[in-house]
Scaffold this motif. Structure first.
Motif, PDB file in Angstrom:
ATOM      1  N   SER A 268       0.894  -1.146   0.000  1.00  0.00           N
ATOM      2  CA  SER A 268       0.000   0.000   0.000  1.00  0.00           C
ATOM      3  C   SER A 268       0.905   1.159   0.000  1.00  0.00           C
ATOM      4  CB  SER A 268      -0.884  -0.092   1.214  1.00  0.00           C
ATOM      5  OG  SER A 268      -0.063  -0.403   2.368  1.00  0.00           O
ATOM      6  N   SER A 269       1.084   2.222  -0.468  1.00  0.00           N
ATOM      7  CA  SER A 269       2.227   3.024  -0.240  1.00  0.00           C
ATOM      8  C   SER A 269       2.688   2.765   1.178  1.00  0.00           C
ATOM      9  CB  SER A 269       1.906   4.502  -0.408  1.00  0.00           C
ATOM     10  OG  SER A 269       3.014   5.285  -0.055  1.00  0.00           O
ATOM     11  N   VAL A 270       3.998   2.432   1.325  1.00  0.00           N
ATOM     12  CA  VAL A 270       4.508   2.129   2.642  1.00  0.00           C
ATOM     13  C   VAL A 270       4.817   3.430   3.347  1.00  0.00           C
ATOM     14  CG1 VAL A 270       6.281   0.903   3.921  1.00  0.00           C
ATOM     15  CG2 VAL A 270       5.450  -0.005   1.760  1.00  0.00           C
ATOM     16  N   ALA A 271       3.891   3.888   4.153  1.00  0.00           N
ATOM     17  CA  ALA A 271       4.016   5.183   4.790  1.00  0.00           C
ATOM     18  C   ALA A 271       4.072   5.083   6.301  1.00  0.00           C
ATOM     19  CB  ALA A 271       2.848   6.081   4.385  1.00  0.00           C
ATOM     20  N   GLU A 272       3.978   3.885   6.846  1.00  0.00           N
ATOM     21  CA  GLU A 272       4.037   3.752   8.285  1.00  0.00           C
ATOM     22  C   GLU A 272       5.049   2.696   8.672  1.00  0.00           C
ATOM     23  OE1 GLU A 272       0.405   0.521   8.910  1.00  0.00           O
ATOM     24  OE2 GLU A 272       0.489   2.371  10.071  1.00  0.00           O
ATOM     25  N   THR A 273       5.562   2.835   9.895  1.00  0.00           N
ATOM     26  CA  THR A 273       6.502   1.857  10.413  1.00  0.00           C
ATOM     27  C   THR A 273       5.716   0.707  11.029  1.00  0.00           C
ATOM     28  OG1 THR A 273       8.027   3.651  10.892  1.00  0.00           O
ATOM     29  CG2 THR A 273       8.481   1.540  11.932  1.00  0.00           C
ATOM     30  N   VAL A 274       6.064  -0.501  10.655  1.00  0.00           N
ATOM     31  CA  VAL A 274       5.342  -1.684  11.130  1.00  0.00           C
ATOM     32  C   VAL A 274       6.330  -2.604  11.837  1.00  0.00           C
ATOM     33  CG1 VAL A 274       3.895  -3.646  10.489  1.00  0.00           C
ATOM     34  CG2 VAL A 274       3.699  -1.494   9.231  1.00  0.00           C
ATOM     35  N   PRO A 275       6.481  -2.437  13.164  1.00  0.00           N
ATOM     36  CA  PRO A 275       7.393  -3.305  13.902  1.00  0.00           C
ATOM     37  C   PRO A 275       6.721  -4.607  14.307  1.00  0.00           C
ATOM     38  CG  PRO A 275       6.525  -1.644  15.375  1.00  0.00           C
ATOM     39  CD  PRO A 275       5.909  -1.383  14.020  1.00  0.00           C
ATOM     40  N   VAL A 276       7.479  -5.681  14.255  1.00  0.00           N
ATOM     41  CA  VAL A 276       6.990  -6.990  14.694  1.00  0.00           C
ATOM     42  C   VAL A 276       7.923  -7.495  15.781  1.00  0.00           C
ATOM     43  CG1 VAL A 276       6.367  -9.327  14.030  1.00  0.00           C
ATOM     44  CG2 VAL A 276       6.127  -7.469  12.376  1.00  0.00           C
ATOM     45  N   TYR A 277       7.353  -7.757  16.950  1.00  0.00           N
ATOM     46  CA  TYR A 277       8.110  -8.311  18.064  1.00  0.00           C
ATOM     47  C   TYR A 277       7.814  -9.801  18.190  1.00  0.00           C
ATOM     48  CZ  TYR A 277       9.050  -3.573  19.916  1.00  0.00           C
ATOM     49  OH  TYR A 277       9.477  -2.280  20.104  1.00  0.00           O
ATOM     50  N   ILE A 278       8.847 -10.598  18.439  1.00  0.00           N
ATOM     51  CA  ILE A 278       8.683 -12.028  18.676  1.00  0.00           C
ATOM     52  C   ILE A 278       9.149 -12.325  20.094  1.00  0.00           C
ATOM     53  CG2 ILE A 278       9.279 -14.353  17.939  1.00  0.00           C
ATOM     54  CD1 ILE A 278       9.915 -11.593  15.505  1.00  0.00           C
ATOM     55  N   GLY A 279       8.344 -13.061  20.848  1.00  0.00           N
ATOM     56  CA  GLY A 279       8.714 -13.374  22.222  1.00  0.00           C
ATOM     57  C   GLY A 279       7.612 -14.105  22.947  1.00  0.00           C
TER      58      GLY A 279
ATOM     59  N   ALA B 180       6.740 -16.820  11.048  1.00  0.00           N
ATOM     60  CA  ALA B 180       5.344 -16.378  11.111  1.00  0.00           C
ATOM     61  C   ALA B 180       5.182 -14.919  10.704  1.00  0.00           C
ATOM     62  CB  ALA B 180       4.785 -16.594  12.509  1.00  0.00           C
ATOM     63  N   VAL B 181       6.294 -14.182  10.610  1.00  0.00           N
ATOM     64  CA  VAL B 181       6.209 -12.787  10.148  1.00  0.00           C
ATOM     65  C   VAL B 181       5.563 -12.727   8.763  1.00  0.00           C
ATOM     66  CG1 VAL B 181       7.563 -10.759   9.483  1.00  0.00           C
ATOM     67  CG2 VAL B 181       8.178 -12.055  11.537  1.00  0.00           C
ATOM     68  N   ALA B 182       5.770 -13.770   7.973  1.00  0.00           N
ATOM     69  CA  ALA B 182       5.205 -13.800   6.623  1.00  0.00           C
ATOM     70  C   ALA B 182       3.687 -13.783   6.627  1.00  0.00           C
ATOM     71  CB  ALA B 182       5.711 -15.036   5.873  1.00  0.00           C
ATOM     72  N   LEU B 183       3.075 -14.162   7.747  1.00  0.00           N
ATOM     73  CA  LEU B 183       1.613 -14.167   7.825  1.00  0.00           C
ATOM     74  C   LEU B 183       1.041 -12.761   7.922  1.00  0.00           C
ATOM     75  CD1 LEU B 183       1.120 -17.087  10.383  1.00  0.00           C
ATOM     76  CD2 LEU B 183       0.757 -17.174   7.905  1.00  0.00           C
ATOM     77  N   LEU B 184       1.873 -11.804   8.318  1.00  0.00           N
ATOM     78  CA  LEU B 184       1.370 -10.455   8.555  1.00  0.00           C
ATOM     79  C   LEU B 184       0.786  -9.825   7.299  1.00  0.00           C
ATOM     80  CD1 LEU B 184       0.928  -8.137  10.484  1.00  0.00           C
ATOM     81  CD2 LEU B 184       3.290  -7.419  10.119  1.00  0.00           C
ATOM     82  N   TYR B 185       1.525  -9.901   6.210  1.00  0.00           N
ATOM     83  CA  TYR B 185       1.008  -9.324   4.975  1.00  0.00           C
ATOM     84  C   TYR B 185      -0.124 -10.175   4.407  1.00  0.00           C
ATOM     85  CZ  TYR B 185       0.776  -7.107   0.421  1.00  0.00           C
ATOM     86  OH  TYR B 185       0.323  -6.444  -0.695  1.00  0.00           O
ATOM     87  N   GLN B 186       0.023 -11.488   4.522  1.00  0.00           N
ATOM     88  CA  GLN B 186      -0.999 -12.377   3.976  1.00  0.00           C
ATOM     89  C   GLN B 186      -2.351 -12.188   4.653  1.00  0.00           C
ATOM     90  OE1 GLN B 186       0.777 -13.149   1.176  1.00  0.00           O
ATOM     91  NE2 GLN B 186      -0.344 -15.061   1.260  1.00  0.00           N
ATOM     92  N   GLU B 187      -2.334 -11.932   5.956  1.00  0.00           N
ATOM     93  CA  GLU B 187      -3.578 -11.865   6.703  1.00  0.00           C
ATOM     94  C   GLU B 187      -4.055 -10.452   6.997  1.00  0.00           C
ATOM     95  OE1 GLU B 187      -3.007 -14.195  10.210  1.00  0.00           O
ATOM     96  OE2 GLU B 187      -2.917 -16.104   9.115  1.00  0.00           O
ATOM     97  N   GLN B 188      -3.114  -9.491   7.075  1.00  0.00           N
ATOM     98  CA  GLN B 188      -3.514  -8.133   7.472  1.00  0.00           C
ATOM     99  C   GLN B 188      -3.044  -7.058   6.496  1.00  0.00           C
ATOM    100  OE1 GLN B 188      -3.234  -7.372  11.759  1.00  0.00           O
ATOM    101  NE2 GLN B 188      -2.503  -9.467  12.062  1.00  0.00           N
ATOM    102  N   PHE B 189      -2.358  -7.457   5.426  1.00  0.00           N
ATOM    103  CA  PHE B 189      -1.852  -6.520   4.418  1.00  0.00           C
ATOM    104  C   PHE B 189      -1.006  -5.402   5.025  1.00  0.00           C
ATOM    105  CE2 PHE B 189      -5.507  -8.371   2.116  1.00  0.00           C
ATOM    106  CZ  PHE B 189      -4.808  -8.888   1.028  1.00  0.00           C
ATOM    107  N   ALA B 190      -0.287  -5.729   6.082  1.00  0.00           N
ATOM    108  CA  ALA B 190       0.671  -4.800   6.669  1.00  0.00           C
ATOM    109  C   ALA B 190       2.071  -5.247   6.257  1.00  0.00           C
ATOM    110  CB  ALA B 190       0.542  -4.785   8.188  1.00  0.00           C
ATOM    111  N   VAL B 191       2.900  -4.294   5.860  1.00  0.00           N
ATOM    112  CA  VAL B 191       4.259  -4.602   5.405  1.00  0.00           C
ATOM    113  C   VAL B 191       5.218  -4.490   6.587  1.00  0.00           C
ATOM    114  CG1 VAL B 191       6.151  -3.908   3.897  1.00  0.00           C
ATOM    115  CG2 VAL B 191       3.791  -3.779   3.080  1.00  0.00           C
ATOM    116  N   PRO B 192       5.761  -5.604   7.074  1.00  0.00           N
ATOM    117  CA  PRO B 192       6.672  -5.539   8.221  1.00  0.00           C
ATOM    118  C   PRO B 192       8.002  -4.920   7.814  1.00  0.00           C
ATOM    119  CG  PRO B 192       6.618  -7.761   7.320  1.00  0.00           C
ATOM    120  CD  PRO B 192       5.592  -6.970   6.560  1.00  0.00           C
TER     121      PRO B 192
END
Length: 490
Positions: free
Chosen positions: A20-31, A197-209
């Motif tokens: 989507s134009s990548v205009a926001e920061t999308v952090p993914v934390y694993i823990g 599992a980070v790969a699921l983020l775009y597939q399920e929520q269309f957010a670019v990590p």
């Protein structure tokens, strides 16, 4: 044989330097998170998948909350992003690895609770609330919903069992059972595996990590390697940047509490990817809570990006953070270090935290690949430079994804060139790029065989703006001013 491609892609070319134009920061934390405190956790998708968290209360509802950050590492991330109230920054995405069905005690906990005024409490952050049974064993068995209700106070870490009918309150000593989670059973290998599992983020929520972090776990070389590998071309497309920490103790439990010790550990364990920044040591706030610097850096990177329309050309270094001292391993005699010593870390690609200008600030703008006087790709000098390149590759793919499989007309080629040049010019105008960046479509990059396959390449040459890493004023003495003391003769 060339790689088969189908879609819009962005890659980093060889650095071009004079020498989507990548205009926001999308952090993914694993823990790990105390999802055991969430009712119906096994039905909410709280394990092994990205969960969007928009605030502290949202986190409590989705992944639980506890003050024991060593056991529940994702709670630290939530605190770093949302404890500031209106100054909080998000959303963030978390991938919880703690599974109450497997990371738990082998046997139930048995206890006799004393009910007074129809209520009893259990002080625990490890209780799996869904397993609580009141009146277990001998005696009356009570049914939740009919005889009692269960609530949980996340701030106090306390479960309260209250009689459902005030006219028929539960009284006296009542045997109860419940199962407890055991966060110590979570392994570094499981956290490393969860990076996929980070790969699921775009597939399920269309957010670019575009940022990955695992505070409490990234000081494991296995996890660090997984983060760096997982951040490269997520879903085959998206570039992400890794924030990682060096440990406070080595594998033999020996404290890593000196500048030379931290540098040696970084070099020996290969924490040197240009796709990452590494931090050392930790920091404590006024209440004694201990933060990993990677967590604080992610939050400050988000704040800086948000202030610049999502463009990551301003770094986290020299930004104030809510801590009051450096923190080392238990038993360490280190009293900390100042900016001069921190610069020794910086010149070896390690970011830190120091007291400076009357406040505590993150200190260090480089990637983990940087080594002053050493050999590294010019693009890997500053973290902002690498993040800007990723911003451009991600943005190109997001903007032209919908054009894939449509006819590649000359008009479309020119539209892509014109639109992308406008993007580059706009980044120059806002101070994110320097000079005169260009994007071109050249025959050398588009041989006939590739064109026949429908594969087209656009080449962009850009120069991210560099930070003001140091500023020096040269002050020289002159005796010219002494003439002011001598009266001029008429």
């Amino acid at each position: 044989m060339s790689e088969y491609k189908h879609g819009a892609y962005g890659v980093l070319g060889e650095s071009v330097a004079r020498a989507s134009s990548v205009a926001e920061t999308v952090p993914v934390y694993i823990g790990t998170a105390p999802v055991n405190l969430v009712r119906g956790w096994d039905q909410t998708g709280a394990v092994g998948v990205p969960v969007k968290v928009t605030g502290a209360l949202d986190a409590q509802a989705k992944i639980g909350h506890a003050q024991d950050w060593a056991a529940y590492t994702l709670c630290e991330a939530v605190a770093a992003h949302y404890d500031a109230g209106e100054d909080g920054i998000g959303p963030i995405y978390v991938i919880n690895v703690l599974d109450p069905s497997t990371h738990c005690a082998k046997a139930d906990t048995e206890a006799t609770l004393t009910f007074a005024a129809g209520k009893a409490v259990i002080d625990s952050t490890s209780i799996i609330l869904d397993t609580l049974r009141v009146g277990a064993g001998e005696g009356t068995a009570y049914a939740e919903g009919e005889d009692y209700t269960v609530s949980y106070n996340f701030a106090a870490g306390r479960a309260t069992i209250a009689s459902a009918d005030p006219d028929r309150p539960i009284q006296g000593d009542v045997p109860c059972t419940w199962r407890e989670v055991d966060p110590s059973k979570v392994t570094a290998s499981e956290v490393a595996e969860a990076v996929s599992a980070v790969a699921l983020l775009y597939q399920e929520q269309f957010a670019v990590p575009n940022i990955l972090a695992a505070p409490g776990w990234s000081d494991s070389p296995e996890v660090y390697r997984a983060l760096v590998a997982g951040a490269a071309k997520v879903n085959g497309h998206w570039d992400a940047y890794v924030m990682a920490d060096l440990p406070l103790s080595d594998a033999k439990k020996k404290p890593v509490d000196t500048i030379s010790g931290a540098i040696a550990w970084k070099d020996e364990n290969g924490y040197s990817s240009e796709r990452s920044s590494v931090f050392w040591p930790h920091a404590a706030d006024a209440t004694g809570r201990v933060f990993h610097l990677s967590t604080l850096a992610v939050a400050e990177a988000m704040r800086a990006d948000a202030a610049n329309d999502g463009v990551p050309f301003e770094g986290w270094s020299n930004r104030a953070v809510p801590v009051v001292r450096q923190r080392f391993a238990e038993g360490s005699k280190s009293r900390g270090f100042d900016q001069v010593a921190a610069n020794q870390l910086n010149e070896r690609g390690i970011s830190s935290v120091v007291g400076w200008g009357g406040e505590w600030v993150l200190w260090g703008p480089h990637t983990a690949a940087f080594r002053h006087g050493g050999s590294h790709d010019a693009r890997a000098t500053f973290a902002t430079g690498v993040r800007m390149l990723y911003h451009l590759t991600n943005g190109f793919q997001a903007r032209w994804a919908s054009a894939i499989d449509g006819p590649m007309t000359l008009a479309l080629r020119d539209r892509i060139l014109n639109a992308e040049q406008e993007q580059l010019d706009a980044l120059v105008a806002m101070g994110a790029l320097a000079g005169s960046p260009t994007i071109v479509f050249e025959s050398a990059s588009n041989p006939g065989a590739s064109v026949a396959e429908g594969d087209f390449v656009f080449d962009a040459a850009v120069t991210p703006v560099v930070p003001l890493k140091s500023a020096t004023v040269r002050v020289s003495y002159t005796d010219a001013g002494l003439s002011a003391y001598i009266e001029e003769e008429e």
